[in-house]
Write an enzyme that holds these catalytic residues in place. Sequence first.
Site, short mmCIF file in Angstrom:
data_model
loop_
_atom_site.label_atom_id
_atom_site.label_comp_id
_atom_site.label_asym_id
_atom_site.label_seq_id
_atom_site.Cartn_x
_atom_site.Cartn_y
_atom_site.Cartn_z
N CYS A 1 -4.83 -16.62 -0.92
CA CYS A 1 -3.80 -15.64 -0.60
C CYS A 1 -2.65 -16.39 0.08
O CYS A 1 -2.78 -17.55 0.45
CB CYS A 1 -4.35 -14.56 0.32
N GLU B 1 -11.08 -20.42 3.29
CA GLU B 1 -10.18 -21.53 3.63
C GLU B 1 -9.95 -21.59 5.14
O GLU B 1 -9.92 -22.66 5.73
CB GLU B 1 -8.82 -21.36 2.94
N CYS C 1 -3.47 -17.84 3.63
CA CYS C 1 -4.24 -19.09 3.56
C CYS C 1 -3.36 -20.23 3.03
O CYS C 1 -3.48 -21.36 3.50
CB CYS C 1 -5.48 -18.91 2.71
N HIS D 1 -11.03 -15.73 5.89
CA HIS D 1 -11.17 -16.23 4.53
C HIS D 1 -11.88 -17.58 4.55
O HIS D 1 -11.91 -18.27 5.58
CB HIS D 1 -9.81 -16.34 3.86
#
Length: 156
Positions: free
Chosen positions: A108, A82, A111, A80
């Site tokens: 999410c 992040e 993360c 992801h």
Amino acid sequence: MANDRISWDEYFMEMAHLAAKRTTCERRAVGAVIVKDKRVIATGYNGVASGMKHCDEVGCLREELKVPSGEKHELCRALHAEQNALIQAARMGISVEGAVIYITTYPCVICAKMLVGAGIKKIYTDLDYPDQLTEDYLKEAGVEIVKLNKKEVKKV
């Protein structure tokens, strides 16, 4: 002309949207910018680790298996945005303790855990993501969430 100047939040979120345009994900374009003292210290977008074949080259396992958004994150080649931003900071030896992050999409729960563990204190986001557990987790951790204007990220 000074009235046309964008705010710091708009500035950093626009950078996150720009980073999202580098995605190789076929399902979603997400960008992230980590900021400390009004200085960008790391950026990231959703995509595979350096040196790996990109999803747009080998296909999307999540699409093939018809995995709904927000579920079974482990069934994906990509990191992801992040995660990539945190990894970039770590590889450069830059602490993110006390920093803030601008993300084009609400994080999410995976993360969220990483951001809390890394010491991120505030998250700015544009688009929502279907993960109630994230909201509960961030609230318990005392991480402030700021939802900015909803703006969809388009791939170029």
